[in-house]
Design an enzyme around this catalytic site. Structure first.
Site, mmCIF file in Angstrom:
data_model
loop_
_atom_site.group_PDB
_atom_site.id
_atom_site.type_symbol
_atom_site.label_atom_id
_atom_site.label_comp_id
_atom_site.label_asym_id
_atom_site.label_seq_id
_atom_site.Cartn_x
_atom_site.Cartn_y
_atom_site.Cartn_z
ATOM 1 N N ASN A 98 -39.156 17.551 31.917
ATOM 2 C CA ASN A 98 -37.740 17.909 31.815
ATOM 3 C C ASN A 98 -36.824 16.703 31.994
ATOM 4 O OD1 ASN A 98 -35.300 19.749 32.085
ATOM 5 N ND2 ASN A 98 -35.337 18.839 34.139
ATOM 6 N N ASP A 161 -31.691 13.982 32.421
ATOM 7 C CA ASP A 161 -32.218 15.175 31.755
ATOM 8 C C ASP A 161 -32.553 14.906 30.289
ATOM 9 O OD1 ASP A 161 -32.727 17.972 32.498
ATOM 10 O OD2 ASP A 161 -31.444 18.389 30.759
ATOM 11 N N ASP A 191 -43.710 21.779 34.827
ATOM 12 C CA ASP A 191 -42.773 21.587 35.927
ATOM 13 C C ASP A 191 -41.345 21.846 35.450
ATOM 14 O OD1 ASP A 191 -42.184 20.309 38.672
ATOM 15 O OD2 ASP A 191 -40.976 19.072 37.325
ATOM 16 N N HIS A 195 -35.548 24.724 33.649
ATOM 17 C CA HIS A 195 -34.511 23.784 33.237
ATOM 18 C C HIS A 195 -34.655 23.332 31.792
ATOM 19 C CE1 HIS A 195 -33.324 23.875 37.391
ATOM 20 N NE2 HIS A 195 -34.607 23.777 37.684
ATOM 21 N N GLU A 227 -43.381 26.740 35.667
ATOM 22 C CA GLU A 227 -42.727 26.844 36.971
ATOM 23 C C GLU A 227 -41.298 27.346 36.768
ATOM 24 O OE1 GLU A 227 -40.827 24.667 40.761
ATOM 25 O OE2 GLU A 227 -40.673 23.880 38.744
HETATM 26 C C1 QV4 Z 1 -30.350 13.011 45.335
HETATM 27 C C2 QV4 Z 1 -29.278 14.039 45.663
HETATM 28 C C3 QV4 Z 1 -28.607 14.541 44.396
HETATM 29 C C4 QV4 Z 1 -28.039 13.344 43.641
HETATM 30 C C5 QV4 Z 1 -29.140 12.320 43.372
HETATM 31 C C6 QV4 Z 1 -28.510 11.086 42.749
HETATM 32 O O1 QV4 Z 1 -29.872 15.154 46.345
HETATM 33 O O2 QV4 Z 1 -27.574 15.454 44.680
HETATM 34 O O3 QV4 Z 1 -27.484 13.767 42.413
HETATM 35 O O4 QV4 Z 1 -29.841 11.949 44.574
HETATM 36 O O5 QV4 Z 1 -29.457 10.186 42.365
HETATM 37 C C7 QV4 Z 1 -35.606 13.733 44.986
HETATM 38 C C8 QV4 Z 1 -34.798 13.814 46.254
HETATM 39 C C9 QV4 Z 1 -33.355 14.249 45.951
HETATM 40 C C10 QV4 Z 1 -32.741 13.247 44.977
HETATM 41 C C11 QV4 Z 1 -33.594 13.237 43.720
HETATM 42 C C12 QV4 Z 1 -33.090 12.222 42.719
HETATM 43 O O6 QV4 Z 1 -35.404 14.757 47.138
HETATM 44 O O7 QV4 Z 1 -32.601 14.272 47.142
HETATM 45 O O8 QV4 Z 1 -31.417 13.680 44.626
HETATM 46 O O9 QV4 Z 1 -34.958 12.883 44.065
HETATM 47 O O10 QV4 Z 1 -33.161 10.948 43.237
HETATM 48 C C13 QV4 Z 1 -39.391 17.186 43.728
HETATM 49 C C14 QV4 Z 1 -38.652 17.345 45.054
HETATM 50 C C15 QV4 Z 1 -37.215 16.907 44.957
HETATM 51 C C16 QV4 Z 1 -37.162 15.487 44.421
HETATM 52 C C17 QV4 Z 1 -37.780 15.525 43.021
HETATM 53 C C18 QV4 Z 1 -37.742 14.193 42.309
HETATM 54 O O11 QV4 Z 1 -38.717 18.703 45.445
HETATM 55 O O12 QV4 Z 1 -36.638 16.929 46.275
HETATM 56 O O13 QV4 Z 1 -35.806 15.020 44.381
HETATM 57 O O14 QV4 Z 1 -39.159 15.901 43.161
HETATM 58 O O15 QV4 Z 1 -38.365 13.217 43.061
HETATM 59 C C19 QV4 Z 1 -35.570 23.990 41.887
HETATM 60 C C20 QV4 Z 1 -36.140 23.833 40.481
HETATM 61 C C21 QV4 Z 1 -37.642 23.624 40.492
HETATM 62 C C22 QV4 Z 1 -38.062 22.531 41.458
HETATM 63 C C23 QV4 Z 1 -37.492 22.862 42.844
HETATM 64 C C24 QV4 Z 1 -37.800 21.799 43.855
HETATM 65 O O16 QV4 Z 1 -35.810 24.960 39.686
HETATM 66 O O17 QV4 Z 1 -38.047 23.301 39.192
HETATM 67 O O18 QV4 Z 1 -36.065 22.995 42.753
HETATM 68 N N1 QV4 Z 1 -39.527 22.355 41.515
HETATM 69 C C25 QV4 Z 1 -40.208 21.330 40.705
HETATM 70 C C26 QV4 Z 1 -41.321 20.639 41.462
HETATM 71 C C27 QV4 Z 1 -40.728 19.765 42.538
HETATM 72 C C28 QV4 Z 1 -39.927 18.658 41.882
HETATM 73 C C29 QV4 Z 1 -39.239 19.061 40.667
HETATM 74 C C30 QV4 Z 1 -39.344 20.316 40.133
HETATM 75 C C31 QV4 Z 1 -38.561 18.009 39.905
HETATM 76 O O19 QV4 Z 1 -42.230 21.581 41.958
HETATM 77 O O20 QV4 Z 1 -41.716 19.235 43.379
HETATM 78 O O21 QV4 Z 1 -38.951 18.178 42.832
HETATM 79 O O22 QV4 Z 1 -39.553 17.445 39.050
HETATM 80 O O23 QV4 Z 1 -35.893 25.263 42.412
HETATM 81 CA CA CA Z 2 -33.112 20.175 31.204
#
Ligand code: QV4
Ligand code: CA
Length: 483
Positions: A98, A161, A191, A195, A227
Site C-alpha cells: 500500500n 501512499d 497488509d 487502504h 488485512e
Molecule cells: C508517525 C506519526 C504520524 C506521522 C508520521 C510522519 O504517528 O502521525 O504522520 O510519523 O512521518 C510507524 C510509527 C508511526 C509513524 C509511522 C511513519 O509507529 O508512529 O508515524 O511509522 O513513520 C506498523 C506499525 C505502525 C508503524 C508502521 C510503519 O503498527 O505503528 O508506523 O508499521 O512502520 C490500522 C490499519 C492496519 C494496520 C494497523 C496498525 O488499517 O492496516 O493500523 N496494520 C498493518 C500491519 C502493521 C503495519 C501496517 C499495517 C503498515 O499489520 O504492523 O503498521 O504497513 O488499523
Molecule cells: Ca492507499
C-alpha cells in the site's frame, strides 16, 4: 484463492514473526513438518527502512522489492521456501504494497532513498507514483475512518501512499509478487488491504501467476488473505474484500478473548454458535487468530486480546480455536518484549542482527523467543484439528456457564472448565470405545501416553474430572492418539 494450498490433512499455520529464513527452514524440517502444521506466515521479505532502535515496524516501511531484509538474503529465502515445501509446509508472505517508507534513508539491502521527495530508486518509484493529489485531507494523512476515500487515498500514519491504480505501480507490485510465486511461495497476507481499493486489488490478483505446478499441481492460484480490520462501526467492511480471498476476521480473536476473560457477562456456553452465529463472515472466508503482531502490543485492533502474557487463558482460547471448525487459523509465535516499549525489535546482538532461535530439550524456545506454537497444549491441538478433519461439531454439552464439551464427529473430543469450581461429569465423547491419551496433560509417543489416560466406554461416554485449579483445565482426546 481462499484455499490455503496446504498439503493434505494440515490445517494450522503459524506466524514466525521476525524469524530469520535460516531458522524457519530448520523449523519446517525439525518441527512444523513432523507436527502437522500447514504453513508459515513470514515477516515482509523485501528491503525495508532501517530506523533508529531497529523497531519491528521498520519492516512495514518498504524501500524496494529486493529480497534482502532483517530476516536474511534472497538465497536464504529461496532455500527456506524449498525446504519448507519439501517438509509439507507452505510459506505465506506478508505483502506490504500500500505504501513505501516514511523514515530512514538507507534500506536493508543498502539502497539509498529519500522518503520526503518520494524517491525510491531501488524499484524505481518517484513522486509520480504516489497518490497525494487524490487525498483531500489537510494533513495528507487519514484523519477519519468514516470516509472511505481518505482511508484509500491518504497516507496511513504518514507512509507515502502508492498509486496502486496506476499501471506502472501495479506492474512493479505484480512483478515482485510473481517472483515470490515462482520461488514457491503459496500465498500472501495483503497488509493494509483496507487502504487499497478492492477493484485495484482484484486487478492485481488477476495478474498473478499460477503456483509452480511441479510443487502444487496444475492451475493452482495463490492463497490470498486481506488485512481489513472490521470490528463494526466503519463504512469499510471485510465483506468488501471476501469476494477475492479470505479476510482476517478480527472479531474472532476479540470476542474469543472476551469470552475466556469472562468480560461483559460472556460465558463459554455462548460459543456453541461461534462464527456466523456471532455476526462474523462465513467460515470459508475467514482467516483467524487469537492475537497478531499488532494487537498483542496495542497496535491495530487492540482491546482485551489474550496473548502469551496471559498464558493460562491463552492456551484455553487457542484450544477452543483449534478444536472449533471455523476459519483458517494462524498461531502467533512471538518474541518476549517489554510491555512499556511496543517498538522493541526481536532478540538481537544490539547491532540490528537478529539472534538465532534457541531450542531447549523440552521443545520450548529460549533466548527471548516465546514460540507459542511449541507449547504442548498448542502443538497437540494442531494435531487434534488434523484428526478432526472436516467432521462437524457434535455432542455439545455445557453446564449453563463456563464448562463446555463437544466432539468433532467420531474423531476428536474436548472438554474445557473455565469456571471457578471443578467439573465432574459423565460426558458423551462420540468416540469409539478404548483408551485415549489426553494431549493437554501429556504427549502420545511411540504408542504410550505421558499424560492422563481417558477411558471411553462402549456407549461412547467417559467420566471427566477437571479441577478449576489445574494449570490447563481441559481434556482433549482424538483418534490419532488412541492407546
Ligand atoms: C508517525 C506519526 C504520524 C506521522 C508520521 C510522519 O504517528 O502521525 O504522520 O510519523 O512521518 C510507524 C510509527 C508511526 C509513524 C509511522 C511513519 O509507529 O508512529 O508515524 O511509522 O513513520 C506498523 C506499525 C505502525 C508503524 C508502521 C510503519 O503498527 O505503528 O508506523 O508499521 O512502520 C490500522 C490499519 C492496519 C494496520 C494497523 C496498525 O488499517 O492496516 O493500523 N496494520 C498493518 C500491519 C502493521 C503495519 C501496517 C499495517 C503498515 O499489520 O504492523 O503498521 O504497513 O488499523
Ligand atoms: Ca492507499
Amino acid at each position: 484463492t481462499k484455499d490455503p494450498n496446504s498439503a493434505p490433512n494440515r490445517h494450522t499455520a503459524v506466524h514466525l514473526f521476525e524469524w530469520k529464513w535460516t531458522d524457519i527452514a530448520n523449523e519446517c524440517e525439525r518441527f512444523l513438518g513432523p507436527y502437522g502444521f500447514s504453513g508459515v506466515q513470514v515477516s515482509p521479505p523485501n528491503e525495508h527502512a532501517l530506523i533508529d532502535g531497529r523497531p519491528w515496524w521498520q519492516r512495514y516501511q518498504p524501500v524496494s522489492y529486493k529480497l534482502q531484509s532483517r530476516s536474511g538474503s534472497e538465497a536464504e529465502f529461496i532455500d527456506m521456501v524449498n525446504r519448507c515445501n519439501n517438509a509439507g509446509v507452505r510459506i505465506y508472505v506478508d505483502a506490504v504494497i500500500n505504501h513505501m517508507a516514511a523514515g530512514g534513508n538507507r534500506g536493508s539491502a543498502g539502497t539509498s532513498y529519500n522518503p520526503g521527495a518520494k524517491d525510491f530508486p531501488g524499484v524505481p518509484f518517484s513522486a509520480w507514483d504516489f497518490g497525494d493529489s487524490l487525498c483531500k485531507t489537510g494533513s495528507g494523512n487519514i484523519e477519519n475512518y468514516n470516509d472511505p476515500d481518505q482511508v484509500r487515498n491518504c497516507k496511513l500514519v504518514g507512509l507515502p501512499d502508492l498509486l496502486v491504480s496506476k499501471d506502472f505501480v501495479l506492474d512493479k507490485i505484480v512483478e515482485f509478487m510473481n517472483r515470490l510465486i515462482n520461488i514457491g511461495v503459496a500465498g500472501f497476507r495483503i497488509d493494509a488491504a483496507k487502504h487499497m481499493w478492492p477493484n485495484d486489488l482484484n486487478k492485481l490478483i488477476g495478474k498473478l501467476n499460477n503456483l509452480p505446478s511441479q510443487t502444487f499441481g496444475n492451475n493452482k492460484r495463490p492463497f490470498i488473505y486481506f488485512e481489513v480490520i472490521d470490528l463494526g462501526g466503519e463504512p469499510i467492511k471485510n465483506t468488501d474484500y471476501t469476494w477475492m480471498g479470505r479476510v482476517s476476521e478480527f472479531r474472532y480473536g476479540k470476542f474469543l478473548s472476551e469470552v475466556v476473560r469472562k468480560k461483559f457477562g460472556q460465558k463459554l456456553k455462548y460459543l456453541n454458535n461461534f462464527g456466523t452465529g456471532w455476526g462474523m463472515i462465513p467460515d470459508g472466508d475467514a482467516q483467524i487468530m487469537v492475537d497478531n503482531h499488532d494487537n498483542q502490543r496495542g497496535h491495530g485492533a487492540g482491546g482485551d486480546i489474550l496473548t502469551f502474557f496471559d498464558s493460562r487463558l491463552y492456551k484455553i482460547a487457542t484450544a477452543f480455536m483449534l478444536a472449533w471448525p471455523y476459519g483458517y487459523p494462524v498461531i502467533m509465535s512471538s518474541y518476549n518484549f517489554n510491555r512499556n516499549n511496543d517498538a522493541q525489535g526481536p532478540p538481537s546482538d544490539g547491532n540490528g542482527n537478529t539472534n538465532n532461535v534457541i531450542i531447549n530439550a523440552d521443545l520450548s524456545c529460549g533466548g527471548g523467543w516465546i514460540c507459542e506454537h511449541r507449547w504442548r497444549q498448542i502443538y497437540n491441538m494442531a494435531r487434534f484439528r488434523n484428526a478432526a478433519g472436516f467432521q462437524p461439531v457434535q455432542n455439545w454439552w455445557d453446564n449453563g456457564n463456563n464448562q463446555i464439551a463437544f466432539s468433532r464427529g467420531n474423531k476428536a473430543f474436548i472438554v474445557i472448565n473455565n469456571d471457578d469450581h471443578s467439573l465432574d461429569q459423565w460426558l458423551q465423547t462420540g468416540l469409539p470405545q478404548g483408551q485415549y491419551c489426553d494431549i493437554m496433560s501429556g504427549n502420545f509417543e511411540q504408542g504410550r501416553c505421558t499424560g492422563k489416560v481417558i477411558t471411553v466406554e462402549g456407549d461412547g461416554r467417559t467420566k471427566v474430572t477437571i479441577s478449576n485449579s489445574e494449570e490447563d483445565p481441559m481434556i482433549a482426546i482424538h483418534v490419532d492418539a488412541k492407546l
